[in-house]
Design an enzyme around this catalytic site. Structure first.
Site, PDB file in Angstrom:
ATOM      1  N   CYS A   1       0.812  -1.234   0.000  1.00 11.99           N
ATOM      2  CA  CYS A   1       0.000   0.000   0.000  1.00 11.99           C
ATOM      3  C   CYS A   1       0.841   1.278   0.000  1.00 11.99           C
ATOM      4  O   CYS A   1       0.331   2.362  -0.277  1.00 11.99           O
ATOM      5  CB  CYS A   1      -0.944   0.000   1.196  1.00 11.99           C
ATOM      6  SG  CYS A   1      -2.104  -1.361   1.145  1.00 11.99           S
TER       7      CYS A   1
ATOM      8  N   HIS B   1      -3.311   7.318   2.191  1.00  8.84           N
ATOM      9  CA  HIS B   1      -3.728   6.019   1.645  1.00  8.84           C
ATOM     10  C   HIS B   1      -5.165   5.747   2.098  1.00  8.84           C
ATOM     11  O   HIS B   1      -5.509   5.961   3.264  1.00  8.84           O
ATOM     12  CB  HIS B   1      -2.778   4.936   2.163  1.00  8.84           C
ATOM     13  CG  HIS B   1      -3.236   3.550   1.886  1.00  8.84           C
ATOM     14  ND1 HIS B   1      -3.670   3.152   0.647  1.00  8.84           N
ATOM     15  CD2 HIS B   1      -3.333   2.454   2.700  1.00  8.84           C
ATOM     16  CE1 HIS B   1      -4.013   1.872   0.700  1.00  8.84           C
ATOM     17  NE2 HIS B   1      -3.822   1.432   1.935  1.00  8.84           N
TER      18      HIS B   1
ATOM     19  N   ASN C   1     -10.019  -0.195  -0.422  1.00  7.30           N
ATOM     20  CA  ASN C   1      -8.551  -0.149  -0.374  1.00  7.30           C
ATOM     21  C   ASN C   1      -7.993  -0.735  -1.678  1.00  7.30           C
ATOM     22  O   ASN C   1      -8.078  -1.941  -1.904  1.00  7.30           O
ATOM     23  CB  ASN C   1      -8.067  -0.957   0.835  1.00  7.30           C
ATOM     24  CG  ASN C   1      -6.560  -0.922   0.999  1.00  7.30           C
ATOM     25  OD1 ASN C   1      -5.837  -0.482   0.100  1.00  7.30           O
ATOM     26  ND2 ASN C   1      -6.074  -1.386   2.133  1.00  7.30           N
TER      27      ASN C   1
HETATM   28  O1  UT7 Z   1      -3.815  -1.061   3.547  1.00  5.34           O
HETATM   29  C1  UT7 Z   1      -3.018  -1.712   4.477  1.00  5.34           C
HETATM   30  C2  UT7 Z   1      -3.444  -1.410   5.797  1.00  5.34           C
HETATM   31  N1  UT7 Z   1      -4.630  -2.113   6.189  1.00  5.34           N
HETATM   32  C3  UT7 Z   1      -5.489  -1.475   6.931  1.00  5.34           C
HETATM   33  O2  UT7 Z   1      -5.326  -0.331   7.118  1.00  5.34           O
HETATM   34  C4  UT7 Z   1      -6.597  -2.226   7.607  1.00  5.34           C
HETATM   35  C5  UT7 Z   1      -6.464  -2.055   9.083  1.00  5.34           C
HETATM   36  N2  UT7 Z   1      -7.514  -2.615   9.871  1.00  5.34           N
HETATM   37  C6  UT7 Z   1      -8.812  -2.253   9.771  1.00  5.34           C
HETATM   38  O3  UT7 Z   1      -9.189  -1.476   8.944  1.00  5.34           O
HETATM   39  C7  UT7 Z   1      -9.778  -2.809  10.798  1.00  5.34           C
HETATM   40  O4  UT7 Z   1      -9.065  -3.467  11.808  1.00  5.34           O
HETATM   41  C8  UT7 Z   1     -10.831  -3.756  10.205  1.00  5.34           C
HETATM   42  C9  UT7 Z   1     -11.811  -2.956   9.363  1.00  5.34           C
HETATM   43  C10 UT7 Z   1     -10.159  -4.819   9.376  1.00  5.34           C
HETATM   44  C11 UT7 Z   1     -11.629  -4.433  11.330  1.00  5.34           C
HETATM   45  O5  UT7 Z   1     -12.200  -3.468  12.183  1.00  5.34           O
HETATM   46  P1  UT7 Z   1     -12.059  -3.599  13.761  1.00  5.34           P
HETATM   47  O6  UT7 Z   1     -12.858  -2.522  14.342  1.00  5.34           O
HETATM   48  O7  UT7 Z   1     -10.597  -3.630  14.083  1.00  5.34           O
HETATM   49  O8  UT7 Z   1     -12.773  -4.976  14.032  1.00  5.34           O
HETATM   50  P2  UT7 Z   1     -12.140  -6.285  14.704  1.00  5.34           P
HETATM   51  O9  UT7 Z   1     -11.146  -6.923  13.825  1.00  5.34           O
HETATM   52  O10 UT7 Z   1     -11.756  -5.948  16.098  1.00  5.34           O
HETATM   53  O11 UT7 Z   1     -13.438  -7.219  14.747  1.00  5.34           O
HETATM   54  C12 UT7 Z   1     -14.601  -6.870  15.514  1.00  5.34           C
HETATM   55  C13 UT7 Z   1     -15.650  -7.958  15.269  1.00  5.34           C
HETATM   56  C14 UT7 Z   1     -15.100  -9.378  15.388  1.00  5.34           C
HETATM   57  O12 UT7 Z   1     -16.080 -10.155  16.016  1.00  5.34           O
HETATM   58  P3  UT7 Z   1     -15.918 -10.565  17.561  1.00  5.34           P
HETATM   59  O13 UT7 Z   1     -14.629 -11.341  17.616  1.00  5.34           O
HETATM   60  O14 UT7 Z   1     -15.837  -9.257  18.296  1.00  5.34           O
HETATM   61  O15 UT7 Z   1     -17.128 -11.350  17.818  1.00  5.34           O
HETATM   62  C15 UT7 Z   1     -14.962  -9.824  13.949  1.00  5.34           C
HETATM   63  O16 UT7 Z   1     -15.090 -11.224  13.800  1.00  5.34           O
HETATM   64  O17 UT7 Z   1     -16.175  -7.837  13.946  1.00  5.34           O
HETATM   65  C16 UT7 Z   1     -16.127  -9.116  13.304  1.00  5.34           C
HETATM   66  N3  UT7 Z   1     -15.953  -8.919  11.867  1.00  5.34           N
HETATM   67  C17 UT7 Z   1     -16.986  -8.694  11.035  1.00  5.34           C
HETATM   68  N4  UT7 Z   1     -18.314  -8.618  11.239  1.00  5.34           N
HETATM   69  C18 UT7 Z   1     -19.087  -8.366  10.188  1.00  5.34           C
HETATM   70  C19 UT7 Z   1     -14.799  -8.886  11.155  1.00  5.34           C
HETATM   71  N5  UT7 Z   1     -15.066  -8.649   9.845  1.00  5.34           N
HETATM   72  C20 UT7 Z   1     -16.414  -8.528   9.761  1.00  5.34           C
HETATM   73  C21 UT7 Z   1     -17.283  -8.259   8.690  1.00  5.34           C
HETATM   74  N6  UT7 Z   1     -18.609  -8.180   8.939  1.00  5.34           N
HETATM   75  N7  UT7 Z   1     -16.847  -8.066   7.430  1.00  5.34           N
END
Ligand code: UT7
Length: 325
Positions: A115, A252, A282
């Site tokens: 990225c 980004h 992204n």
């Molecule tokens: O370009 C390179 C850099 N990459 C990035 O910048 C991405 C960086 N990370 C992120 O953008 C975020 O961490 C995410 C968008 C990937 C995830 O958001 P988050 O607020 O960090 O959520 P999380 O990973 O803490 O997950 C929260 C909950 C989990 O469920 P439990 O364990 O709390 O029950 C996940 O399983 O959300 C769940 N979850 C989803 N639910 C519905 C994860 N993906 C999804 C989904 N739909 N697509």
């Protein structure tokens, strides 16, 4: 003091026709429009057709940049394609782009920094220009990330999209001050010890496959904000520019919450922050030039504006760039 600056002559972009909505994704994995918008800001992403490769997207973005600004192919000395999704393992996608554009001289190569690839490529082009090796360079960020996505993994499949953006840089005289037009400072960084937080499960040497994307989202998020802010602060302080002096912040486009948190750390009002992630998700190396092209096309970014770019990605790689448009 007279110096050579890399001036932005033109910008272009291309997004594939096919649009995939959050509702479309909710029919494939256990997710919802509400979750995706609230956690990422993403509403839609564009997906390349089976006949479109990264080079096709790159050529369209390049032709847009060249055509709109009446830049001749014969004026180009170099093509750099930043991509993590090359058409083939080799030859470089950039050489294919070179020939498809009808460019019969100079050189072309790919650059892989995920990225941060576009900012790495701009840094390389700027160095080539300032050292006098090339006069005009075409820098493209182009990706078909949909080909690397595991469409059964809701943690990642909702985040990515396909697209390309291009910038033409050319040598111009400057006075060596921040009032000059062109690239004023760049900083790039990497730290391979973070490699296991964001990677593909395959690769030519590792598994003889391309693999799919794995990400520890929460940890990448945490690291991203700090690294983006530090790189931006360094690029500004080295040339004595304050965040108040900036016209636009063009980060980004990965996640709206990362963008907002970084802008807040830098003390930038949201009115100066370019956000396009909602309609292309992204697109890795393509996201910054896509965001830049959108605001240049709309006339919101004007000649003389001071622009701060900022990126972070797998590796980890990260970096920032200051330029006057
Ligand atoms: O370009 C390179 C850099 N990459 C990035 O910048 C991405 C960086 N990370 C992120 O953008 C975020 O961490 C995410 C968008 C990937 C995830 O958001 P988050 O607020 O960090 O959520 P999380 O990973 O803490 O997950 C929260 C909950 C989990 O469920 P439990 O364990 O709390 O029950 C996940 O399983 O959300 C769940 N979850 C989803 N639910 C519905 C994860 N993906 C999804 C989904 N739909 N697509």
């Amino acid at each position: 003091m007279s110096v050579i600056r890399s001036k932005i002559l033109g910008v272009g972009s291309y997004l594939p026709e096919r649009v995939m909505t959050n509702d479309d994704l909710s029919k494939m994995v256990d997710t919802s429009d509400e979750w995706i918008v609230e956690r990422t800001g993403i509403k839609i992403r564009h997906i390349a057709s089976e006949y479109e490769m990264t080079s096709d997207l790159a050529v369209k973005a390049a032709q847009d940049a060249l055509g709109k600004n009446h830049i001749l192919i014969g004026d180009l000395d170099a093509v750099i394609v930043a991509t993590t999704t090359p058409d083939r393992t080799f030859p470089a996608t950039a050489t294919k782009v070179q020939t498809q554009l009808g460019m019969t001289r100079g050189f072309a190569f790919d650059l892989q920094a995920v990225c941060s690839g576009f900012l790495y490529a701009m840094t390389m082009a700027d160095s080539l220009i300032r050292s006098g090796q090339v006069k005009t360079a075409l820098v493209i960020g182009s990706e078909t990330l949909s080909r690397l996505v595991d469409w059964k993994d809701r943690n990642t499949c909702v985040l990515f999209g396909d697209g390309a953006g291009a910038v033409v840089l050319s040598a111009a005289q400057g006075d060596g001050t921040v009032e000059d037009t062109g690239i004023l400072n760049t900083k790039i960084f990497s730290d391979g010890s973070f490699g296991d937080l964001l990677y593909t499960t395959g690769g030519p040497s590792y598994s003889q496959t391309v693999g799919t994307i794995f990400m520890n989202g929460r940890e990448v998020f945490r690291q991203a904000v700090g690294k983006l802010a530090t790189a931006a602060e360094q690029v500004l302080s080295e040339v004595g520019v304050k965040s108040d002096d900036l016209s636009w912040f063009i980060p980004h486009q990965a996640n709206l919450r990362i963008i907002d948190s970084t802008a807040k750390k830098l003390g930038l009002p949201l009115s100066k922050v370019v956000v396009t992630v909602h309609h292309h998700a992204n697109t890795s190396a393509a996201s910054i030039p896509l965001a830049l092209a959108e605001k240049v096309n709309s006339g919101e970014i004007k000649k003389g504006d001071l622009l701060l770019f900022d990126a972070m990605g797998g590796g980890f790689t990260w970096g920032a760039m200051l330029a006057r448009f």
